[in-house]
Design a protein around this motif. Structure first.
Motif, PDB file in Angstrom:
ATOM      1  N   ASP A 331      34.433-118.038  65.842  1.00 46.02           N
ATOM      2  CA  ASP A 331      33.973-116.708  65.606  1.00 46.02           C
ATOM      3  C   ASP A 331      34.613-115.869  66.713  1.00 46.02           C
ATOM      4  O   ASP A 331      34.674-115.725  67.785  1.00 46.02           O
ATOM      5  CB  ASP A 331      32.492-116.787  65.982  1.00 46.02           C
ATOM      6  N   PRO A 332      35.548-114.635  66.168  1.00 44.62           N
ATOM      7  CA  PRO A 332      36.335-113.720  66.833  1.00 44.62           C
ATOM      8  C   PRO A 332      35.274-113.144  67.858  1.00 44.62           C
ATOM      9  O   PRO A 332      35.849-112.694  69.085  1.00 44.62           O
ATOM     10  CB  PRO A 332      36.602-112.800  66.031  1.00 44.62           C
ATOM     11  N   ALA A 333      34.139-112.739  67.625  1.00 43.53           N
ATOM     12  CA  ALA A 333      33.207-112.093  68.604  1.00 43.53           C
ATOM     13  C   ALA A 333      32.933-112.838  69.765  1.00 43.53           C
ATOM     14  O   ALA A 333      32.907-112.521  71.074  1.00 43.53           O
ATOM     15  CB  ALA A 333      31.896-111.725  67.983  1.00 43.53           C
ATOM     16  N   GLU A 334      32.997-114.482  69.641  1.00 43.71           N
ATOM     17  CA  GLU A 334      32.549-115.175  70.552  1.00 43.71           C
ATOM     18  C   GLU A 334      34.069-115.601  71.482  1.00 43.71           C
ATOM     19  O   GLU A 334      33.785-115.550  72.482  1.00 43.71           O
ATOM     20  CB  GLU A 334      32.096-116.633  70.101  1.00 43.71           C
ATOM     21  N   ASN A 336      36.340-113.540  71.684  1.00 47.30           N
ATOM     22  CA  ASN A 336      36.898-112.387  72.454  1.00 47.30           C
ATOM     23  C   ASN A 336      35.889-112.333  73.901  1.00 47.30           C
ATOM     24  O   ASN A 336      36.634-111.878  74.766  1.00 47.30           O
ATOM     25  CB  ASN A 336      36.374-111.285  71.691  1.00 47.30           C
ATOM     26  N   VAL A 337      34.928-112.950  73.942  1.00 45.51           N
ATOM     27  CA  VAL A 337      34.155-113.054  75.223  1.00 45.51           C
ATOM     28  C   VAL A 337      35.163-114.110  76.118  1.00 45.51           C
ATOM     29  O   VAL A 337      35.538-113.605  77.478  1.00 45.51           O
ATOM     30  CB  VAL A 337      32.630-113.887  75.003  1.00 45.51           C
TER      31      VAL A 337
ATOM     32  N   ARG B  87      28.866-109.618  58.509  1.00 48.89           N
ATOM     33  CA  ARG B  87      29.830-109.508  59.556  1.00 48.89           C
ATOM     34  C   ARG B  87      31.099-108.584  59.330  1.00 48.89           C
ATOM     35  O   ARG B  87      32.213-108.880  59.070  1.00 48.89           O
ATOM     36  CB  ARG B  87      30.375-110.974  60.072  1.00 48.89           C
ATOM     37  N   GLN B  90      34.134-108.637  61.403  1.00 51.28           N
ATOM     38  CA  GLN B  90      35.106-109.801  61.121  1.00 51.28           C
ATOM     39  C   GLN B  90      36.001-109.351  60.010  1.00 51.28           C
ATOM     40  O   GLN B  90      37.258-109.577  59.991  1.00 51.28           O
ATOM     41  CB  GLN B  90      34.665-111.221  60.586  1.00 51.28           C
ATOM     42  N   LEU B  93      38.208-106.708  61.560  1.00 51.37           N
ATOM     43  CA  LEU B  93      39.264-107.390  62.231  1.00 51.37           C
ATOM     44  C   LEU B  93      40.402-107.979  61.540  1.00 51.37           C
ATOM     45  O   LEU B  93      41.369-107.595  61.957  1.00 51.37           O
ATOM     46  CB  LEU B  93      38.681-108.280  63.192  1.00 51.37           C
ATOM     47  N   TYR B 129      34.548-105.445  70.413  1.00 53.07           N
ATOM     48  CA  TYR B 129      36.023-105.723  70.660  1.00 53.07           C
ATOM     49  C   TYR B 129      36.365-104.419  71.262  1.00 53.07           C
ATOM     50  O   TYR B 129      37.208-103.853  70.703  1.00 53.07           O
ATOM     51  CB  TYR B 129      36.486-105.947  69.340  1.00 53.07           C
ATOM     52  N   ARG B 171      27.427-112.183  73.858  1.00 55.92           N
ATOM     53  CA  ARG B 171      28.904-111.679  73.111  1.00 55.92           C
ATOM     54  C   ARG B 171      28.916-110.524  73.731  1.00 55.92           C
ATOM     55  O   ARG B 171      30.057-109.977  73.898  1.00 55.92           O
ATOM     56  CB  ARG B 171      28.602-111.843  71.750  1.00 55.92           C
ATOM     57  N   GLN B 174      29.857-109.621  77.894  1.00 59.23           N
ATOM     58  CA  GLN B 174      31.048-109.673  78.869  1.00 59.23           C
ATOM     59  C   GLN B 174      31.947-108.550  78.376  1.00 59.23           C
ATOM     60  O   GLN B 174      32.890-108.220  79.215  1.00 59.23           O
ATOM     61  CB  GLN B 174      31.851-111.132  78.086  1.00 59.23           C
TER      62      GLN B 174
END
Lengths: 350, 274
Positions: A331-334, A336-337, B87, B90, B93, B129, B171, B174
């Motif tokens: 998952d990109p959100a994860e 990215n962390v 999502r 996503q 992105l 992001y 998420r 951070q």
């Protein structure tokens, strides 16, 4: 005889571990197998089939092998608790196919659940025009002239088949989806295209392993040599414009080279993040404790463990470390962390 | 492809993502300023066509590429916030990644504008992001995800016992400091004070953020500033009240040429900026 063997090379099956070799440099052969050292190129004939009925070709596909087939592989050791332990020694009377990726040596131990090794007849050691043995280290990536200045997420685990490769691939996928140029790297182990291809399938910007650093295996290689190889890969990842690297370190924390790396300040210096793969909650607790002994704490747990909600709950309660499923890592959100924590976001924006 | 004016071209791009496909119009002026692209997100009326009409002249005059996604209702019944059911982050992105591959001018962080539901997605995307966002422009959001860990997502960034709550909290945690360093511009019309059907209404939200979009915008800016200062960050956020503007993106963007201010990164001269 030599010219006949060289002619045979054209039809031989060149294995994955030899993929960087310039075949045109082969100018001679010898049978001084006693002098063979890890990485030397060996031409061998399949004698009898055992555990491995296929080898992995340089083209990226597996090939069935049959008695009488000629194959080119590298002399090397093997550490695989699920299969074999072997040493980089060639007995002229017969040797063992220690890994399908192209590793020939002498079997010293075997997991009881698998068959004996496929037997090979060593035919020749390959030499260059000067009569020097051709070794994989000659075909390693060149030095780049820059430092390994790239954030690295390391993936460690309890053992072979604990889920490290899947974690490395899925995190690479997540980072790629988040917009990063990712280097997916196999830092240690024995050369094989399974992991390499799994990384490449994620669309990682660059994929490499220790064979690109000139080693058929890192098992029983001096730690300094292993670290130099890892740095070489990281230098190339940075040089090729990658924003971040995900590097799998093979086998478990108690494996010889992995244990040495974990205990070495090098790892902490290079580390921007750490994922630990394991199979159950007790393994998670043990792994986290062992890492803590070296001043390391994983950012996340994953692996076979993550398939079981009950095991996840137990592991999180025991360690205080979040457990991520493969879908989380992808998952990109994860992802990215991990990248932001590693400082890759600023590299990406630059 | 068709021509918006003599030297500005509009293309339609559709990308697939794990969350579903998303189409967008890309307004590309012939002479590029080199400034980052602007992404304009529609609200629940899904009026992407209107955004294209409103931003095309500004793309031409500013030399900036403007990207206008369209979250089609059939595929995206909900697009205002990333959650288990949808999502949109996503998909957005994937769109940005795809555009960056086919046109180097579209690589790098983008300035993000959203109106109403689009503003909701815009700030929530930026919270996940922040490295992909340059300036953030939020117009007339119905409500906000506050940078506050004392309340659970989606009202804040904390966790409760609902599924995935810890996941979203992790998420966001951070990324929060990077998000709080962004340049954020919040806009709301002084006539956008209705409690219409499109406005999320419940007692908890009314108590937490206020009863109208005007109240909620002001509350959000205050909370953003407080959260930034708590982390030692000098907040760069402004609130602009658009005189006489109702809940209407056309009215908002035409008012005193707000669209031009967004594309040209200029400072609004309203006295109501705070």
């Amino acid at each position: 005889m030599t010219q006949t063997l060289i002619a045979a090379l054209a039809d031989a099956k060149w294995t994955f571990s030899t993929r960087r070799v310039d075949c045109g440099l082969v100018a001679g052969t010898d049978t001084n197998f006693a002098a063979a050292r890890p990485g030397d190129l060996i031409l061998a004939q399949v004698d009898s089939l055992g555990q491995h009925k296929r080898v992995q070709l340089t083209t990226g596909r597996p090939s069935f092998i049959y008695p009488g087939d000629m194959i080119v592989l590298a002399c090397g050791a093997r550490y695989a608790p699920d299969q074999f332990e072997g040493l980089a020694e060639i007995d002229p009377a017969g040797a063992d196919l220690l890994a399908g990726g192209g590793c020939i040596g002498r079997l010293v131990a075997r997991n009881e659940r698998i068959k004996s090794a496929t037997r090979l007849l060593p035919m020749a050691r390959l030499l260059d025009a000067a009569g020097m043995p051709l070794n994989l280290d000659r075909f390693a990536l060149p030095a780049t002239g820059r430092g390994p200045d790239i954030p690295v997420i390391f993936v460690l685990g309890t053992a072979m088949n604990s889920g490290k490769t899947l974690a490395t691939a899925q995190l690479s996928l997540g980072l790629r989806r988040a917009g990063y140029k990712v280097a997916a790297l196999k830092g240690t182990g024995t050369g094989a295209f399974g992991d390499f291809n799994e990384y490449a399938d994620t669309g990682a910007h660059w994929v490499a392993d220790f064979t690109d650093a000139g080693m058929v295996t890192t098992y029983r290689e001096p730690l300094e040599r292993v670290k130099q190889g890892l740095d070489l890969l990281l230098c190339h990842a940075a040089d090729r414009g990658c924003d971040i690297a995900v590097m799998e370190v093979a086998d478990g924390l108690f494996q010889r080279e992995t244990g040495a790396l974990v205990a070495d300040p090098w790892l902490k210096q290079r580390m921007s993040g750490l994922v630990f793969a394991c199979g159950d909650a007790v393994a998670a607790a043990g792994g986290v404790a062992e890492l803590a002994r070296h001043g390391l704490r994983p950012d996340a747990l994953t692996g076979i463990l993550s398939c079981s909600p009950m095991a996840v709950a137990e592991a999180e309660a025991a360690t205080g470390v979040a457990v991520l499923r493969k879908s989380d890592l992808a998952d990109p959100a994860e992802a990215n962390v991990f990248a932001l924590r590693a400082g890759a976001g600023s590299r990406q924006a630059a | 492809m068709h021509q918006a004016d003599i030297r500005t071209f509009i293309t339609t791009n559709t990308v697939a993502s794990p969350a579903g496909s998303l189409s967008a119009r890309v307004i590309r002026p012939a002479d590029l300023s080199g400034e980052p692209p602007v992404v304009a997100l529609h609200g629940i009326s899904r009026n992407a066509d209107e955004l294209v009409t409103l931003f095309a002249p500004e793309a031409h005059s500013s030399g900036r590429i403007v990207i206008v996604p369209h979250f089609a209702e059939a595929r995206w019944p909900h697009f205002q916030r990333p959650c288990r059911a949808a999502r949109p982050d996503q998909a957005l992105l994937a769109l940005l990644n795809h555009l960056a591959v086919i046109d180097p001018a579209l690589a790098g962080p983008v300035d993000l504008f959203g109106h109403s539901g689009g503003a909701q997605l815009a700030h929530r995307f930026a919270m996940l992001y922040p490295n992909r966002v340059g300036r953030l422009h939020l117009a007339a959001a119905g409500w906000y995800c506050l940078p506050d860990t004392s309340m659970a997502y989606p009202y804040g960034l904390g966790a409760d016992k609902t599924p995935d709550s810890l996941t979203w909290a992790r998420r966001h945690a951070q990324a929060l400091a990077t998000y709080l360093r962004l340049s954020v511009h919040v806009y709301v019309g002084t006539a956008d004070d209705g409690r219409d059907e499109a406005l999320r209404q419940n007692t908890k939200l009314d108590q937490l953020q206020g009863r109208t979009r005007i109240d909620r915008a002001a509350h959000y800016v205050d909370r953003f500033r407080a959260a930034a200062r708590a982390q030692g960050i000098a907040p760069d956020i402004s609130l602009t009240r658009l005189p006489g503007v109702a809940h209407d993106v056309g009215q908002a963007l035409r008012h005193d040429n707000l669209a031009a201010h967004i594309t040209q990164n200029s400072i609004l001269r309203f006295s109501a900026v705070s």
